[in-house]
Design an enzyme around this catalytic site. Structure first.
Site, PDB file in Angstrom:
ATOM      1  N   LYS A 133       2.616  -4.685  13.212  1.00 17.59           N
ATOM      2  CA  LYS A 133       2.570  -5.097  14.625  1.00 17.59           C
ATOM      3  C   LYS A 133       2.388  -6.609  14.675  1.00 17.59           C
ATOM      4  O   LYS A 133       1.854  -7.229  13.750  1.00 17.59           O
ATOM      5  CB  LYS A 133       1.455  -4.384  15.397  1.00 17.59           C
ATOM      6  CG  LYS A 133       0.034  -4.665  14.934  1.00 17.59           C
ATOM      7  CD  LYS A 133      -0.573  -5.954  15.499  1.00 17.59           C
ATOM      8  CE  LYS A 133      -1.880  -6.298  14.806  1.00 17.59           C
ATOM      9  NZ  LYS A 133      -2.336  -7.681  15.089  1.00 17.59           N
ATOM     10  N   ASP A 141      -7.051  -1.815  16.335  1.00 22.36           N
ATOM     11  CA  ASP A 141      -5.589  -1.754  16.487  1.00 22.36           C
ATOM     12  C   ASP A 141      -5.037  -0.341  16.364  1.00 22.36           C
ATOM     13  O   ASP A 141      -3.869  -0.107  16.680  1.00 22.36           O
ATOM     14  CB  ASP A 141      -4.902  -2.624  15.415  1.00 22.36           C
ATOM     15  CG  ASP A 141      -5.186  -4.099  15.581  1.00 22.36           C
ATOM     16  OD1 ASP A 141      -5.699  -4.497  16.641  1.00 22.36           O
ATOM     17  OD2 ASP A 141      -4.890  -4.862  14.639  1.00 22.36           O
TER      18      ASP A 141
END
Length: 290
Positions: A8, A132
């Site tokens: 990401k 996350d």
């Protein structure tokens, strides 16, 4: 069962003050990118875990094993599976590789072992594993707040047609140290301005990319660029190579540039020729069908 675990990137990252629970509030646009670890999961008579590729922590420090234990605790079911991880996303690089591995382990074990967990249950487990991890249960593009667990999906088309060049300098930055430096800067009156995510998303949706750097900042750059001058230089060079937006991802040390056209190939060659590891990524939609 083989599962791709994507990296990401953060498009802007505002860090708030430390909360009563010991965590810092953050806000960021997260997007999954096409650099992958791979998890292979099969039913087994015992829990087995092995890893190849990039070096990772072993035993209780490994987040895939933590994910399996969290599933056991939540479901009351012994996790009997053989898990093999091939690690391609570098650790300590701000790309969420470990978090992605944990998220995909939760999703994959739920499917392979027919645990019957809902999306909401998997998100609860993910929240216990790291900031996350909840976003990476589904991936895609989203505005994330709180510790990262408050997720508002965004229209993935705002990033359509753009590619990201990841420049990975091989510098390991401790997330704990990064937050400590942010706190020290804030105490010294050097807190960074917050991002304007609403205007940034509107710019992306309208294709108005020139103003994006004015609205999106990564607060971790304040300390990282002081301590590691090469990271600041990489960001500057990405703009020189034609990126319309460049930023450090997460707490670093990966710095990426967003490109509209073929300049990304020349930019990749430029950084590779300077000895940096690079990877050209597409920005992905949600991957996990849950």
């Amino acid at each position: 069962m083989d599962i791709k675990c994507p990296a990401k990137i953060n498009l802007g990252l505002s860090v708030g003050e430390k909360r009563e629970d010991g965590y810092h509030g953050i806000s960021s646009i997260f997007a999954t990118a096409s650099l992958f670890d791979t998890l292979s999961i099969q039913k087994s008579g015992a829990f087995l875990f092995e890893a190849t590729g990039e070096a990772i922590p072993q035993g209780e420090a490994n987040i895939v094993e933590k994910a399996a234990k969290a599933l056991e605790s939540y479901t009351g079911t012994k996790i009997l599976a053989s898990i093999r991880l091939h690690k391609a996303i570098p650790i300590g690089a701000g790309l969420g590789g470990g978090s992605s591995d944990a998220a995909c382990a939760v999703v994959g074990l739920n499917k392979e072992l027919a645990l019957g967990l809902s999306c909401e249950s998997m998100l609860k487990i993910a929240e216990s594993l790291g900031s996350d991890v909840p976003f990476l249960i589904k991936g895609g593009v989203a505005f994330c707040e709180g510790r990262g667990e408050v997720i508002t999906p965004l229209d993935e088309s705002i990033l359509a047609g753009y590619s990201a060049l990841l420049v990975m300098p091989g510098i390991h930055i401790s997330t704990k140290l990064a937050y400590e430096r942010i706190d020290a800067l804030r105490a010294a009156g050097e807190a960074a301005e917050p991002c304007d995510f609403e205007r940034a998303a509107a710019c992306l949706a309208q294709g108005d990319t020139e103003r994006l750097p004015f609205y999106l900042k990564n607060h971790f750059e304040e300390f990282a660029f002081r301590e590691f001058a090469s990271l600041k230089a990489i960001k500057s060079e990405l703009y020189s190579c034609g990126a319309f937006f460049a930023s450090m991802s997460g707490s670093g040390s990966t710095v990426y540039g967003l490109f509209k056209g073929t300049e990304i190939e020349q930019a990749s060659a430029h950084f590779s020729g300077s000895g940096y590891r690079t990877h050209i990524c597409s920005l992905l939609g949600g991957l996990n069908d849950i």
